[in-house]
Design an enzyme around this catalytic site. Structure first.
Site, PDB file in Angstrom:
ATOM      1  NE  ARG A  91       0.750  -7.964 -10.125  1.00  0.00           N
ATOM      2  CZ  ARG A  91       0.137  -7.619  -8.993  1.00  0.00           C
ATOM      3  NH1 ARG A  91       0.555  -6.569  -8.319  1.00  0.00           N
ATOM      4  NH2 ARG A  91      -0.869  -8.328  -8.542  1.00  0.00           N
ATOM      5  CE1 TYR A  92       5.979  -4.990 -13.072  1.00  0.00           C
ATOM      6  CE2 TYR A  92       6.324  -5.755 -10.829  1.00  0.00           C
ATOM      7  CZ  TYR A  92       5.898  -4.779 -11.704  1.00  0.00           C
ATOM      8  OH  TYR A  92       5.378  -3.615 -11.226  1.00  0.00           O
ATOM      9  NE  ARG A  95      10.834  -6.358 -11.461  1.00  0.00           N
ATOM     10  CZ  ARG A  95      10.353  -6.052 -12.668  1.00  0.00           C
ATOM     11  NH1 ARG A  95      10.485  -6.887 -13.667  1.00  0.00           N
ATOM     12  NH2 ARG A  95       9.715  -4.919 -12.855  1.00  0.00           N
ATOM     13  CB  CYS A 104       5.691  -4.882  10.686  1.00  0.00           C
ATOM     14  SG  CYS A 104       5.091  -5.535   9.127  1.00  0.00           S
ATOM     15  CB  CYS A 108       2.843   1.601   8.220  1.00  0.00           C
ATOM     16  SG  CYS A 108       4.549   1.068   8.451  1.00  0.00           S
ATOM     17  CB  CYS A 111       0.353  -1.377   5.810  1.00  0.00           C
ATOM     18  SG  CYS A 111       1.069  -2.860   5.082  1.00  0.00           S
ATOM     19  NE  ARG A 113       2.224  -7.133   0.067  1.00  0.00           N
ATOM     20  CZ  ARG A 113       3.490  -6.730  -0.090  1.00  0.00           C
ATOM     21  NH1 ARG A 113       4.286  -6.585   0.960  1.00  0.00           N
ATOM     22  NH2 ARG A 113       3.972  -6.509  -1.288  1.00  0.00           N
ATOM     23  CG  ASP A 272      -0.915   0.586  -3.450  1.00  0.00           C
ATOM     24  OD1 ASP A 272      -0.751   1.035  -4.594  1.00  0.00           O
ATOM     25  OD2 ASP A 272      -0.067  -0.109  -2.861  1.00  0.00           O
ATOM     26  CG  ASP A 309       1.983  -1.439  -7.459  1.00  0.00           C
ATOM     27  OD1 ASP A 309       1.863  -2.041  -8.549  1.00  0.00           O
ATOM     28  OD2 ASP A 309       2.701  -1.835  -6.535  1.00  0.00           O
ATOM     29  CE  LYS A 316       6.658  -1.600  -7.198  1.00  0.00           C
ATOM     30  NZ  LYS A 316       6.588  -3.064  -7.424  1.00  0.00           N
TER      31      LYS A 316
HETATM   32  C1  LIG Z   1       7.256  -3.966  -6.779  1.00  0.00           C
HETATM   33  C2  LIG Z   1       7.199  -5.353  -7.149  1.00  0.00           C
HETATM   34  C3  LIG Z   1       8.325  -6.006  -7.668  1.00  0.00           C
HETATM   35  C4  LIG Z   1       9.654  -5.306  -7.872  1.00  0.00           C
HETATM   36  O1  LIG Z   1       9.536  -4.295  -8.809  1.00  0.00           O
HETATM   37  P1  LIG Z   1      10.796  -3.434  -9.260  1.00  0.00           P
HETATM   38  O2  LIG Z   1      10.203  -2.378 -10.127  1.00  0.00           O
HETATM   39  O3  LIG Z   1      11.699  -4.352  -9.998  1.00  0.00           O
HETATM   40  O4  LIG Z   1      11.449  -2.885  -8.037  1.00  0.00           O
HETATM   41  C5  LIG Z   1       8.174  -7.332  -8.014  1.00  0.00           C
HETATM   42  N1  LIG Z   1       7.002  -7.980  -7.878  1.00  0.00           N
HETATM   43  C6  LIG Z   1       5.911  -7.367  -7.392  1.00  0.00           C
HETATM   44  C7  LIG Z   1       4.644  -8.144  -7.289  1.00  0.00           C
HETATM   45  C8  LIG Z   1       5.963  -6.043  -7.007  1.00  0.00           C
HETATM   46  O5  LIG Z   1       4.869  -5.452  -6.509  1.00  0.00           O
HETATM   47  S1  SF4 Z   2       4.282  -0.850   5.335  1.00  0.00           S
HETATM   48 FE1  SF4 Z   2       3.128  -2.651   6.051  1.00  0.00          FE
HETATM   49  S2  SF4 Z   2       4.484  -4.392   5.697  1.00  0.00           S
HETATM   50 FE2  SF4 Z   2       5.749  -2.540   5.626  1.00  0.00          FE
HETATM   51  S3  SF4 Z   2       6.515  -2.280   7.726  1.00  0.00           S
HETATM   52 FE3  SF4 Z   2       4.652  -1.050   7.546  1.00  0.00          FE
HETATM   53  S4  SF4 Z   2       3.029  -2.421   8.275  1.00  0.00           S
HETATM   54 FE4  SF4 Z   2       4.794  -3.701   7.815  1.00  0.00          FE
END
Ligand SMILES: *Cc1c(COP(=O)(O)O)cnc(C)c1O
Ligand code: SF4
Length: 370
Positions: A91-92, A95, A104, A108, A111, A113, A272, A309, A316
């Site tokens: 996305r960025y 990175r 996990c 949570c 979560c 995801r 989110d 986000d 973010k």
């Molecule tokens: C959060 C995230 C990152 C890392 O973001 P930083 O601000 O550098 O910590 C990289 N890729 C994705 C898709 C993310 O959601």
């Molecule tokens: S937030 Fe989601 S991915 Fe992270 S430990 Fe909890 S359940 Fe697992």
């Protein structure tokens, strides 16, 4: 003697009936939630619950409210769309996020995801890992690889080592990061053996995930200490959760305690828009008030960056209370944390220099609902 993490996991709480061993509650509503969103709680984390509906309970015990979410999306960050290889989100510019695990140590309830947890959309295999790593190798702009999941530390030591080793030899990959909730939910997993592996692949950063001061125990302190002793800088990501940590006192206590176990608060996330988590959501002002109650009042080290986000996948976006009262060519008028007013004189502006206030781009990106 520290208990073996694999035997602790074997006793995990996955069936609502097991809750009755410790608490006298009606489990019927929980049963219907579990059919849609599975439950998995490490025995260690379950034992941190002191009473029904306390902050630990709310994070891990299914709530009927999960089935009554009026809003919410399965994939609120649109991760699937930014995913050139299954599990990898690019996305960025510099990175990538590489999901390498489906499991996990505790699910949570809030979560992001949630759509994936406990019901894998992707099955991870050596071939898939190699495809993800190939993508990183072929894209020379990637200087930072963030391993996530699920929880990467749920994988066997050998798999973790294999992935780190293959990523480390890619010349343009400068730093490696791992995001894990295991130091909080199953700290026994952080073994000297694991740390010995991790320290071979520096510079390596680990972001942990604590939400409440009650999660900081002797065991989690030991786990973070082992990681820190292996030379790994530790950051923390928290989510602002209604009824769990949505007040300044709890947050200040959490962040100060994290510093004592050598963890620097990194991000505080606004929830989110995940389907099934509406009951955890706070208004955005709550997070701003928390920051106001921290900035200046405690160490700068204890203060994370508060972010949203962006729904739909904009990345973010940082939020901060405003300390600038006005800004012009001659001076900036500021308030400090106590509300006192100060003036900072400007140097004369260069002719072509952009004047503040900057024009805010009016283009509004409309988010396509999924
Ligand atoms: C959060 C995230 C990152 C890392 O973001 P930083 O601000 O550098 O910590 C990289 N890729 C994705 C898709 C993310 O959601
Ligand atoms: S937030 Fe989601 S991915 Fe992270 S430990 Fe909890 S359940 Fe697992």
């Amino acid at each position: 003697m520290i208990e073996d993490w694999k035997s602790i996991l074997k006793e995990s709480i996955t069936r609502p009936e097991q809750i009755l061993d410790k608490f006298n509650v009606d489990i019927n509503p929980i049963k219907s939630v579990v059919e849609k969103y599975p439950m998995f709680i490490s025995r260690y984390y379950f034992d941190l619950i002191e009473e029904v509906e306390d902050p630990i309970w709310k994070q891990c015990i299914p709530s009927p409210l999960e089935l009554q979410d009026p809003y919410g999306y399965e994939d609120p960050l649109n991760e699937e769309e930014d995913s050139p290889v299954p599990g990898l989100v690019h996305r960025y510019p510099d990175r990538v996020l590489m999901c390498i695990s489906n499991s996990c140590a505790t699910y949570c309830r809030f979560c992001t995801r949630k759509r994936k947890v406990g019901k894998p959309l992707i099955s991870f295999s050596k071939d898939l890992y190699l495809a993800q790593i190939n993508y990183v190798r072929e894209n020379t702009s990637i200087r930072d690889v963030l391993l996530s999941g699920g929880d990467p530390f749920m994988l066997p030591d050998d798999t973790i080592e294999l992935l780190l080793k293959k990523l480390r030899v890619i010349p343009h990959v400068e730093i490696l990061r791992i995001g894990s909730r295991i130091p909080c939910t199953l700290p026994q997993r952080v073994t000297p053996r694991l740390c010995k592996i991790l320290k071979k692949y520096h510079p390596l950063y680990v972001n942990v995930h604590f939400e409440h001061p009650n999660e900081i125990t002797e065991e989690s302190e030991r786990a973070c200490g082992l990681l820190a002793d292996a030379g790994i800088p530790l950051g923390n990501q928290s989510v602002l959760l209604r009824g769990v940590n949505d007040n300044p006192e709890t947050m200040k206590n959490l962040f100060q305690k994290l510093l004592k176990i050598r963890v620097k608060p990194y991000y505080l996330f606004q929830m989110d828009l995940v389907k099934g988590t509406y009951h955890f959501r706070t208004r955005v002002e709550v997070g701003m008030k928390i920051l106001e109650a921290l900035i200046g009042w405690t160490s700068g080290l204890a203060i994370p960056r508060f972010v949203i986000d962006a729904p739909g996948g904009g990345g973010k976006i940082p939020l901060q209370p405003d300390y600038i009262l006005s800004i012009d060519d001659e001076k900036v008028i500021l308030r400090n944390y106590e509300g006192k007013i100060y003036v900072y004189p400007q140097i004369p502006a260069e002719e072509k220099e952009e004047r503040i206030p900057l024009k805010i781009q009016q283009k509004v990106v409309k988010w396509r609902a999924i």
